[in-house]
Design a protein around this motif. Sequence first.
Motif, PDB file in Angstrom:
ATOM      1  N   LEU A   1       0.821  -1.212   0.000  1.00 33.09           N
ATOM      2  CA  LEU A   1       0.000   0.000   0.000  1.00 33.09           C
ATOM      3  C   LEU A   1       0.856   1.264   0.000  1.00 33.09           C
ATOM      4  O   LEU A   1       0.560   2.223  -0.715  1.00 33.09           O
ATOM      5  CB  LEU A   1      -0.934  -0.004   1.211  1.00 33.09           C
ATOM      6  CG  LEU A   1      -2.093  -0.980   1.168  1.00 33.09           C
ATOM      7  CD1 LEU A   1      -2.823  -1.001   2.497  1.00 33.09           C
ATOM      8  CD2 LEU A   1      -3.040  -0.632   0.036  1.00 33.09           C
ATOM      9  N   ILE A   2       1.923   1.265   0.789  1.00 27.75           N
ATOM     10  CA  ILE A   2       2.800   2.431   0.849  1.00 27.75           C
ATOM     11  C   ILE A   2       3.494   2.643  -0.485  1.00 27.75           C
ATOM     12  O   ILE A   2       3.572   3.766  -0.989  1.00 27.75           O
ATOM     13  CB  ILE A   2       3.816   2.287   1.998  1.00 27.75           C
ATOM     14  CG1 ILE A   2       3.093   2.359   3.337  1.00 27.75           C
ATOM     15  CG2 ILE A   2       4.898   3.354   1.918  1.00 27.75           C
ATOM     16  CD1 ILE A   2       3.943   1.968   4.524  1.00 27.75           C
ATOM     17  N   ALA A   3       4.011   1.559  -1.067  1.00 21.46           N
ATOM     18  CA  ALA A   3       4.687   1.674  -2.361  1.00 21.46           C
ATOM     19  C   ALA A   3       3.719   2.129  -3.442  1.00 21.46           C
ATOM     20  O   ALA A   3       4.070   2.960  -4.285  1.00 21.46           O
ATOM     21  CB  ALA A   3       5.328   0.344  -2.739  1.00 21.46           C
ATOM     22  N   SER A   4       2.521   1.630  -3.409  1.00 19.58           N
ATOM     23  CA  SER A   4       1.524   2.025  -4.394  1.00 19.58           C
ATOM     24  C   SER A   4       1.149   3.493  -4.240  1.00 19.58           C
ATOM     25  O   SER A   4       1.028   4.221  -5.237  1.00 19.58           O
ATOM     26  CB  SER A   4       0.280   1.149  -4.251  1.00 19.58           C
ATOM     27  OG  SER A   4      -0.718   1.539  -5.136  1.00 19.58           O
TER      28      SER A   4
ATOM     29  N   SER B   1      14.510   1.870  -5.854  1.00 19.13           N
ATOM     30  CA  SER B   1      14.509   3.141  -5.145  1.00 19.13           C
ATOM     31  C   SER B   1      13.078   3.653  -4.991  1.00 19.13           C
ATOM     32  O   SER B   1      12.286   3.616  -5.919  1.00 19.13           O
ATOM     33  CB  SER B   1      15.351   4.154  -5.920  1.00 19.13           C
ATOM     34  OG  SER B   1      15.326   5.389  -5.260  1.00 19.13           O
ATOM     35  N   CYS B   2      12.759   4.129  -3.786  1.00 13.35           N
ATOM     36  CA  CYS B   2      11.434   4.674  -3.501  1.00 13.35           C
ATOM     37  C   CYS B   2      11.622   5.882  -2.587  1.00 13.35           C
ATOM     38  O   CYS B   2      11.842   5.726  -1.379  1.00 13.35           O
ATOM     39  CB  CYS B   2      10.548   3.619  -2.849  1.00 13.35           C
ATOM     40  SG  CYS B   2       8.865   4.202  -2.565  1.00 13.35           S
ATOM     41  N   ILE B   3      11.544   7.043  -3.159  1.00 13.30           N
ATOM     42  CA  ILE B   3      11.758   8.264  -2.404  1.00 13.30           C
ATOM     43  C   ILE B   3      10.432   8.722  -1.787  1.00 13.30           C
ATOM     44  O   ILE B   3       9.473   9.028  -2.491  1.00 13.30           O
ATOM     45  CB  ILE B   3      12.340   9.380  -3.302  1.00 13.30           C
ATOM     46  CG1 ILE B   3      13.592   8.895  -4.025  1.00 13.30           C
ATOM     47  CG2 ILE B   3      12.612  10.638  -2.490  1.00 13.30           C
ATOM     48  CD1 ILE B   3      14.716   8.478  -3.112  1.00 13.30           C
ATOM     49  N   ILE B   4      10.400   8.747  -0.463  1.00 11.91           N
ATOM     50  CA  ILE B   4       9.232   9.206   0.285  1.00 11.91           C
ATOM     51  C   ILE B   4       9.728  10.248   1.278  1.00 11.91           C
ATOM     52  O   ILE B   4      10.590   9.956   2.111  1.00 11.91           O
ATOM     53  CB  ILE B   4       8.529   8.052   1.018  1.00 11.91           C
ATOM     54  CG1 ILE B   4       8.084   6.974   0.039  1.00 11.91           C
ATOM     55  CG2 ILE B   4       7.342   8.570   1.819  1.00 11.91           C
ATOM     56  CD1 ILE B   4       7.542   5.723   0.695  1.00 11.91           C
TER      57      ILE B   4
END
Length: 93
Positions: free
Chosen positions: A27-30, A43-46
């Motif tokens: 859910l967070i990645a989506s 890589s997932c920039i939050i």
Amino acid sequence: MRIAYLVLSVLLLLCLLPVLSTLAAGLIASAAGCRLDEGSIHSCIILGADWGGALYTAAMMGWFALVTLPFAAAVALALVLLAFVHLIRYLRR
């Protein structure tokens, strides 16, 4: 009796944590528009930080569910049996 319900409920929650962490990672990645798969860390920039490794680790915890879900089923069965015994005792009064 309440302590037994509490203990079994906590055990059930602990057994379901791998599944919940996998769902949360997805859910967070989506929501962040990031790619999440089993192949590698992406890589997932939050909020200015790279959370790709943490999301990958949380997603891979789903494999641990292969061990914990049978225990979750046993704990859920114990909860149902405890509730049944409690109901029978209540109805006999």
